[in-house]
Design an enzyme around this catalytic site. Sequence first.
Site, PDB file in Angstrom:
ATOM      1  N   ASP A  32       0.822  -1.210   0.000  1.00 28.22           N
ATOM      2  CA  ASP A  32       0.000   0.000   0.000  1.00 28.22           C
ATOM      3  C   ASP A  32       0.860   1.266   0.000  1.00 28.22           C
ATOM      4  O   ASP A  32       1.985   1.255   0.504  1.00 28.22           O
ATOM      5  CB  ASP A  32      -0.910  -0.028   1.239  1.00 28.22           C
ATOM      6  CG  ASP A  32      -2.079   0.929   1.101  1.00 28.22           C
ATOM      7  OD1 ASP A  32      -2.312   1.449  -0.010  1.00 28.22           O
ATOM      8  OD2 ASP A  32      -2.756   1.169   2.114  1.00 28.22           O
ATOM      9  N   ASN A  80     -10.600  -2.871  -6.676  1.00 27.06           N
ATOM     10  CA  ASN A  80      -9.791  -1.887  -7.419  1.00 27.06           C
ATOM     11  C   ASN A  80     -10.359  -1.540  -8.797  1.00 27.06           C
ATOM     12  O   ASN A  80      -9.982  -0.521  -9.388  1.00 27.06           O
ATOM     13  CB  ASN A  80      -8.336  -2.360  -7.577  1.00 27.06           C
ATOM     14  CG  ASN A  80      -7.508  -2.266  -6.319  1.00 27.06           C
ATOM     15  OD1 ASN A  80      -6.533  -2.998  -6.141  1.00 27.06           O
ATOM     16  ND2 ASN A  80      -7.865  -1.363  -5.418  1.00 27.06           N
TER      17      ASN A  80
HETATM   18  C1  FPP Z   1      -1.946   0.116  -3.367  1.00 28.98           C
HETATM   19  O1  FPP Z   1      -1.446   1.431  -3.339  1.00 28.98           O
HETATM   20  C2  FPP Z   1      -1.409  -0.609  -4.500  1.00 28.98           C
HETATM   21  C3  FPP Z   1      -2.142  -1.159  -5.495  1.00 28.98           C
HETATM   22  C4  FPP Z   1      -3.607  -1.092  -5.558  1.00 28.98           C
HETATM   23  C5  FPP Z   1      -1.514  -1.831  -6.652  1.00 28.98           C
HETATM   24  C6  FPP Z   1      -0.263  -2.590  -6.347  1.00 28.98           C
HETATM   25  C7  FPP Z   1       0.451  -2.789  -7.616  1.00 28.98           C
HETATM   26  C8  FPP Z   1       1.782  -2.745  -7.795  1.00 28.98           C
HETATM   27  C9  FPP Z   1       2.758  -2.584  -6.704  1.00 28.98           C
HETATM   28  C10 FPP Z   1       2.336  -2.844  -9.169  1.00 28.98           C
HETATM   29  C11 FPP Z   1       2.127  -4.123  -9.872  1.00 28.98           C
HETATM   30  C12 FPP Z   1       2.574  -5.283  -9.090  1.00 28.98           C
HETATM   31  C13 FPP Z   1       3.124  -6.387  -9.587  1.00 28.98           C
HETATM   32  C14 FPP Z   1       3.391  -7.530  -8.672  1.00 28.98           C
HETATM   33  C15 FPP Z   1       3.466  -6.536 -10.974  1.00 28.98           C
HETATM   34  P1  FPP Z   1      -2.465   2.637  -3.524  1.00 28.98           P
HETATM   35  O2  FPP Z   1      -2.513   3.021  -4.929  1.00 28.98           O
HETATM   36  O3  FPP Z   1      -3.794   2.274  -2.930  1.00 28.98           O
HETATM   37  O4  FPP Z   1      -1.769   3.736  -2.666  1.00 28.98           O
HETATM   38  P2  FPP Z   1      -2.499   4.931  -1.899  1.00 28.98           P
HETATM   39  O5  FPP Z   1      -3.235   4.295  -0.748  1.00 28.98           O
HETATM   40  O6  FPP Z   1      -1.357   5.762  -1.455  1.00 28.98           O
HETATM   41  O7  FPP Z   1      -3.412   5.613  -2.867  1.00 28.98           O
END
Ligand code: FPP
Length: 257
Positions: A32, A80
């Site tokens: 996250d 998501n």
């Molecule tokens: C949460 O951060 C992260 C995600 C919803 C996506 C995770 C994806 C990756 C790390 C990239 C792809 C992964 C692989 C394994 C290829 P957020 O966007 O919710 O962060 P925030 O809470 O700060 O908005």
Amino acid sequence: MGLLNAFFMPQKNKDGRKGRGERLRHVAIIMDGNGRWAKERGKKRIFGHIKGAEKVPEIMQAAHEMGVEYLTLFAFSSENWNRPAAEVSALMRLLARTIKANREKFLGNKTRLLTIGDVSALPAFCRRELDLLKAQTKDFEGRNLVLALNYGSRDEITRAVKKMAGQVKSGNLEPDEISWDRISGNLDTAGIPDPDLLIRTSGELRLSNYLMLQAAYAELYFSKQYWPDFSREEFIAAVNEYHRRERRYGLTGEQLK
Ligand code: FPP
């Protein structure tokens, strides 16, 4: 056996399972904070996801060195899809690109790729990359990366219950035969040990529909770092913290001695 692994060898208790120093087979991570990491740098959210994807090989390597057999990453939740369409499609492209870019590494390291979640809903170009690498790595053992994609515990249990209800309806399953083993065998994680340690980055203190049943006895570790800043050192700190804890599974501390 690597040096680190030898250092963290489990201390055997009388049943070889419970208590301090227990074996760490499976670590699950909620990656996250990508969006906030990018925003604080005046960049678009997708920039944070790109940096987040770049972080994955480093943590996979650290997990392997610590003797972890399964690393499960929450890469895209069933919720998501409700994000802005541009972010969803950028994440899908990033996923496909990351899988493709790391193919040789998976093959070289003998890492098996597994997925949990309903991947049938992902775009075909993602499924193609995933299916190919899953097929190429299916016979590897001992080192597993599990990607949670279009995954949510409520969706997973709903699909499992539907499957079992169908088996009851067709006369292949008696209601009395429904046990936790039967239920867990119908979850996406069938055959994967339950997570021992669940890490969430970015300072948020919740599980967000991630492995809710499987993590029933997992130790939880919350890091303040945003995922792109999460380091090998902090991963090792989480593992050390895990080994300091006493897992009791409903027993008393005295019973474990
Ligand atoms: C949460 O951060 C992260 C995600 C919803 C996506 C995770 C994806 C990756 C790390 C990239 C792809 C992964 C692989 C394994 C290829 P957020 O966007 O919710 O962060 P925030 O809470 O700060 O908005």
